[in-house]
Scaffold this motif. Structure first.
Motif, PDB file in Angstrom:
ATOM      1  N   ASP A  88       3.922  -0.658 -11.320  1.00 16.95           N
ATOM      2  CA  ASP A  88       4.976  -1.432 -10.665  1.00 16.95           C
ATOM      3  C   ASP A  88       5.339  -0.970  -9.259  1.00 16.95           C
ATOM      4  O   ASP A  88       6.300  -1.463  -8.672  1.00 16.95           O
ATOM      5  CB  ASP A  88       6.232  -1.435 -11.539  1.00 16.95           C
ATOM      6  N   LEU A  89       4.564  -0.024  -8.702  1.00 19.97           N
ATOM      7  CA  LEU A  89       4.694   0.328  -7.289  1.00 19.97           C
ATOM      8  C   LEU A  89       3.504  -0.248  -6.535  1.00 19.97           C
ATOM      9  O   LEU A  89       2.400  -0.351  -7.102  1.00 19.97           O
ATOM     10  CB  LEU A  89       4.739   1.845  -7.090  1.00 19.97           C
ATOM     11  N   PRO A  90       3.685  -0.613  -5.277  1.00 25.80           N
ATOM     12  CA  PRO A  90       2.547  -1.207  -4.553  1.00 25.80           C
ATOM     13  C   PRO A  90       1.361  -0.265  -4.383  1.00 25.80           C
ATOM     14  O   PRO A  90       0.213  -0.690  -4.471  1.00 25.80           O
ATOM     15  CB  PRO A  90       3.152  -1.574  -3.193  1.00 25.80           C
ATOM     16  N   ARG A  91       1.624   1.029  -4.128  1.00 26.52           N
ATOM     17  CA  ARG A  91       0.540   1.996  -3.970  1.00 26.52           C
ATOM     18  C   ARG A  91       1.016   3.383  -4.384  1.00 26.52           C
ATOM     19  O   ARG A  91       2.192   3.709  -4.229  1.00 26.52           O
ATOM     20  CB  ARG A  91       0.012   2.065  -2.516  1.00 26.52           C
ATOM     21  N   TYR A  92       0.060   4.162  -4.880  1.00 26.94           N
ATOM     22  CA  TYR A  92       0.335   5.523  -5.340  1.00 26.94           C
ATOM     23  C   TYR A  92      -0.600   6.496  -4.633  1.00 26.94           C
ATOM     24  O   TYR A  92      -1.689   6.133  -4.194  1.00 26.94           O
ATOM     25  CB  TYR A  92       0.069   5.653  -6.845  1.00 26.94           C
ATOM     26  N   ARG A  93      -0.170   7.755  -4.606  1.00 26.78           N
ATOM     27  CA  ARG A  93      -1.041   8.828  -4.141  1.00 26.78           C
ATOM     28  C   ARG A  93      -1.295   9.800  -5.296  1.00 26.78           C
ATOM     29  O   ARG A  93      -0.357  10.150  -6.034  1.00 26.78           O
ATOM     30  CB  ARG A  93      -0.423   9.572  -2.955  1.00 26.78           C
ATOM     31  N   VAL A  94      -2.541  10.224  -5.422  1.00 27.65           N
ATOM     32  CA  VAL A  94      -2.945  11.169  -6.454  1.00 27.65           C
ATOM     33  C   VAL A  94      -3.289  12.495  -5.783  1.00 27.65           C
ATOM     34  O   VAL A  94      -4.073  12.524  -4.820  1.00 27.65           O
ATOM     35  CB  VAL A  94      -4.163  10.633  -7.239  1.00 27.65           C
ATOM     36  N   TRP A  95      -2.707  13.580  -6.272  1.00 31.30           N
ATOM     37  CA  TRP A  95      -2.872  14.905  -5.683  1.00 31.30           C
ATOM     38  C   TRP A  95      -3.566  15.826  -6.676  1.00 31.30           C
ATOM     39  O   TRP A  95      -3.236  15.837  -7.861  1.00 31.30           O
ATOM     40  CB  TRP A  95      -1.510  15.495  -5.309  1.00 31.30           C
ATOM     41  N   ARG A  96      -4.515  16.598  -6.187  1.00 29.25           N
ATOM     42  CA  ARG A  96      -5.198  17.595  -7.023  1.00 29.25           C
ATOM     43  C   ARG A  96      -5.255  18.908  -6.248  1.00 29.25           C
ATOM     44  O   ARG A  96      -5.713  18.947  -5.102  1.00 29.25           O
ATOM     45  CB  ARG A  96      -6.601  17.129  -7.399  1.00 29.25           C
ATOM     46  N   ASP A  97      -4.739  19.961  -6.881  1.00 31.60           N
ATOM     47  CA  ASP A  97      -4.720  21.293  -6.264  1.00 31.60           C
ATOM     48  C   ASP A  97      -4.050  21.271  -4.891  1.00 31.60           C
ATOM     49  O   ASP A  97      -4.485  21.948  -3.949  1.00 31.60           O
ATOM     50  CB  ASP A  97      -6.140  21.853  -6.154  1.00 31.60           C
ATOM     51  N   GLY A  98      -2.993  20.474  -4.762  1.00 30.17           N
ATOM     52  CA  GLY A  98      -2.231  20.420  -3.533  1.00 30.17           C
ATOM     53  C   GLY A  98      -2.810  19.565  -2.429  1.00 30.17           C
ATOM     54  O   GLY A  98      -2.241  19.475  -1.346  1.00 30.17           O
ATOM     55  N   GLU A 103      -5.837   7.384  -3.295  1.00 30.18           N
ATOM     56  CA  GLU A 103      -4.729   6.445  -3.174  1.00 30.18           C
ATOM     57  C   GLU A 103      -5.145   5.185  -3.899  1.00 30.18           C
ATOM     58  O   GLU A 103      -6.237   4.662  -3.653  1.00 30.18           O
ATOM     59  CB  GLU A 103      -4.400   6.164  -1.705  1.00 30.18           C
ATOM     60  N   ARG A 104      -4.300   4.716  -4.803  1.00 31.10           N
ATOM     61  CA  ARG A 104      -4.672   3.554  -5.604  1.00 31.10           C
ATOM     62  C   ARG A 104      -3.457   2.702  -5.915  1.00 31.10           C
ATOM     63  O   ARG A 104      -2.313   3.133  -5.714  1.00 31.10           O
ATOM     64  CB  ARG A 104      -5.378   3.982  -6.888  1.00 31.10           C
ATOM     65  N   CYS A 105      -3.723   1.495  -6.412  1.00 28.50           N
ATOM     66  CA  CYS A 105      -2.661   0.518  -6.662  1.00 28.50           C
ATOM     67  C   CYS A 105      -2.240   0.446  -8.126  1.00 28.50           C
ATOM     68  O   CYS A 105      -1.315  -0.309  -8.460  1.00 28.50           O
ATOM     69  CB  CYS A 105      -3.106  -0.867  -6.192  1.00 28.50           C
ATOM     70  N   ASP A 106      -2.885   1.205  -8.987  1.00 25.61           N
ATOM     71  CA  ASP A 106      -2.591   1.195 -10.417  1.00 25.61           C
ATOM     72  C   ASP A 106      -3.024   2.552 -10.952  1.00 25.61           C
ATOM     73  O   ASP A 106      -4.150   2.996 -10.698  1.00 25.61           O
ATOM     74  CB  ASP A 106      -3.374   0.055 -11.085  1.00 25.61           C
ATOM     75  N   ILE A 107      -2.147   3.222 -11.689  1.00 27.67           N
ATOM     76  CA  ILE A 107      -2.482   4.546 -12.213  1.00 27.67           C
ATOM     77  C   ILE A 107      -2.641   4.541 -13.731  1.00 27.67           C
ATOM     78  O   ILE A 107      -2.622   5.596 -14.365  1.00 27.67           O
ATOM     79  CB  ILE A 107      -1.448   5.606 -11.788  1.00 27.67           C
ATOM     80  N   SER A 108      -2.831   3.354 -14.324  1.00 29.14           N
ATOM     81  CA  SER A 108      -2.952   3.261 -15.778  1.00 29.14           C
ATOM     82  C   SER A 108      -4.086   4.128 -16.312  1.00 29.14           C
ATOM     83  O   SER A 108      -3.951   4.776 -17.358  1.00 29.14           O
ATOM     84  CB  SER A 108      -3.172   1.805 -16.203  1.00 29.14           C
ATOM     85  N   CYS A 253       6.026   2.869   0.009  1.00 28.73           N
ATOM     86  CA  CYS A 253       5.741   1.986  -1.140  1.00 28.73           C
ATOM     87  C   CYS A 253       6.554   2.442  -2.338  1.00 28.73           C
ATOM     88  O   CYS A 253       6.043   3.092  -3.260  1.00 28.73           O
ATOM     89  CB  CYS A 253       4.253   1.983  -1.442  1.00 28.73           C
ATOM     90  N   MET A 254       7.811   2.098  -2.331  1.00 29.90           N
ATOM     91  CA  MET A 254       8.764   2.632  -3.289  1.00 29.90           C
ATOM     92  C   MET A 254       8.796   1.854  -4.598  1.00 29.90           C
ATOM     93  O   MET A 254       8.307   0.720  -4.684  1.00 29.90           O
ATOM     94  CB  MET A 254      10.170   2.613  -2.681  1.00 29.90           C
ATOM     95  N   LEU A 255       9.411   2.477  -5.600  1.00 27.96           N
ATOM     96  CA  LEU A 255       9.776   1.759  -6.811  1.00 27.96           C
ATOM     97  C   LEU A 255      11.068   1.000  -6.529  1.00 27.96           C
ATOM     98  O   LEU A 255      12.064   1.596  -6.107  1.00 27.96           O
ATOM     99  CB  LEU A 255       9.992   2.740  -7.966  1.00 27.96           C
ATOM    100  N   VAL A 256      11.081  -0.303  -6.754  1.00 21.09           N
ATOM    101  CA  VAL A 256      12.286  -1.103  -6.576  1.00 21.09           C
ATOM    102  C   VAL A 256      12.867  -1.372  -7.956  1.00 21.09           C
ATOM    103  O   VAL A 256      12.209  -1.930  -8.830  1.00 21.09           O
ATOM    104  CB  VAL A 256      11.989  -2.420  -5.842  1.00 21.09           C
ATOM    105  N   THR A 257      14.100  -0.946  -8.174  1.00 21.45           N
ATOM    106  CA  THR A 257      14.726  -0.984  -9.487  1.00 21.45           C
ATOM    107  C   THR A 257      15.597  -2.229  -9.646  1.00 21.45           C
ATOM    108  O   THR A 257      15.717  -3.043  -8.723  1.00 21.45           O
ATOM    109  CB  THR A 257      15.603   0.266  -9.691  1.00 21.45           C
ATOM    110  N   ASP A 258      16.246  -2.328 -10.797  1.00 23.49           N
ATOM    111  CA  ASP A 258      17.222  -3.396 -11.017  1.00 23.49           C
ATOM    112  C   ASP A 258      18.646  -2.934 -10.754  1.00 23.49           C
ATOM    113  O   ASP A 258      19.597  -3.713 -10.894  1.00 23.49           O
ATOM    114  CB  ASP A 258      17.132  -3.914 -12.456  1.00 23.49           C
TER     115      ASP A 258
END
Length: 267
Positions: A88-98, A103-108, A253-258
Motif C-alpha cells: 500500500d505504499l507507492p515504493r519501498y527501499r530494501v536494505w541489506r547490511d546497511g 527499490e520495488r513497488c511491492d514487498i509481498s 513515498c509515504m504510507l497514507v492512513t485513514d
C-alpha cells in the motif's frame, strides 16, 4: 489495443493505498489526500524490534511512532482497517547490511513472519497546518522535495541503532518563523516544534545549498532557515546498524492512513 489504466482520484488515504496496491500510483505522496496523516515506514526483523522501539522512545522528535504492527502482521488497524503494509505504499527501499539493495513497488515476496512494521509521523501533516495558516513553503511552491541535512546532533542510541539527527529545513522571514514554530509545536506526534532556527553551522551543516537528501531551496534576503527533526533520521540509524535486512519507504513515498491530521493536533 487496451486503453491505459486510469488513475483514480487520490482524495483519501484509502484512495492512495488502493491506487498503490493496484499499481496505478508509483510516485510521491506529497499533496495527495489532503487532511490525512502520512507516515514513514520502517520494517525490521523481530529480534531488533525492541531496540528500535526504544530508539524511537529515546528520540521522539525525529522518530514519533504512530503505529506498530505485531510480528508478521502486515496490518496496523489503528491507522486503517484495510491496510496492507506489503502493497500500500507507492515504493519501498530494501536494505541489506546497511546498504541500499533494491527499490520495488511491492514487498509481498520479501515478507516474513518475523518482520515488525513501524509507522512514524511525517512532516507532511504539519506542513498542511502551515499552509492553512497562510505560510508559504518554497519547496511546495516549486514542486520539490524538502531539503534535509545530517547534523552534528547525536541521537540517543539503543542497541545497534545510533547516528546523527537528520533535519528538514524551510526558510521563513523572522515573523513567519515564529508563527511556524508556534503552529508546529501543536503537532508533537509529527515532529513538533523546530529544533533549531538560524545559523546552520551551529548544528554541523556546512552548506545549505547541498542537502544530504531532498532538493535545495534558496534562502532569500531577510529569511532565516528553520530546522525540524526529520523522519529520515531512523534511516540513518538503520544504515549505521548495518542490519542484515530491513525495509523502509522510498523518499517521499509515504504510507497514507485513514487518520486525520486534525486528530494529531494538541489543543
Amino acid at each position: 489495443m487496451n486503453a491505459p489504466a486510469r488513475v483514480p482520484s487520490l482524495a483519501t488515504g484509502k484512495d492512495v493505498r488502493h491506487a498503490a496496491r493496484a499499481g496505478l500510483h508509483r510516485g510521491q505522496t506529497a499533496g495527495l489526500a489532503p487532511g490525512y496523516v502520512q507516515g514513514n515506514l520502517v520494517v525490521v526483523p523481530a529480534r531488533w524490534a525492541d531496540d528500535f522501539r526504544a530508539f524511537c522512545v529515546r528520540n521522539p522528535k525525529p522518530c514519533p511512532v504512530i503505529g506498530i504492527a505485531a510480528p508478521g502482521d502486515p496490518a496496523i488497524r489503528s491507522l486503517a482497517d484495510d491496510l496492507d503494509i506489503r502493497t500500500d505504499l507507492p515504493r519501498y527501499r530494501v536494505w541489506r547490511d546497511g546498504e541500499l539493495a533494491d527499490e520495488r513497488c511491492d514487498i509481498s515476496e520479501l515478507w516474513r513472519d518475523d518482520l515488525v512494521a513501524f509507522v512514524l509521523g511525517c512532516s507532511f501533516s504539519f506542513e498542511e497546518a502551515l499552509l492553512a495558516a497562510g505560510l508559504r513553503l518554497r519547496h511546495v511552491a516549486q514542486g520539490r522535495n524538502v531539503a534535509m541535512y545530517r547534523t552534528s546532533l547525536p541521537t540517543e542510541p539503543s542497541g545497534p541503532f545510533s547516528g546523527p539527527t537528520v533535519v528538514s529545513m524551510r526558510p521563513f522571514g523572522a515573523a513567519d518563523a515564529a508563527r511556524a514554530a508556534e503552529i508546529t509545536a501543536r503537532y508533537p506526534r509529527v515532529h513538533g516544534a523546530p529544533i533549531h532556527i538560524g545559523d546552520p553551522a551551529a548544528i554541523g551543516i556546512a552548506d545549505l545549498a547541498t542537502p544530504d537528501y531532498g532538493d535545495p531551496v534558496e534562502i532569500e534576503p531577510g529569511e532565516v532557515p528553520v530546522f525540524w527533526a526529520c523522519g529520515v533520521t531512523p534511516q540513518a540509524a538503520l544504515q549505521a546498524a548495518r542490519l542484515d535486512f530491513c525495509i523502509t519507504h522510498a523518499p517521499g513515498c509515504m504510507l497514507v492512513t485513514d487518520r486525520l491530521n486534525a486528530e494529531f493536533a494538541d489543543g
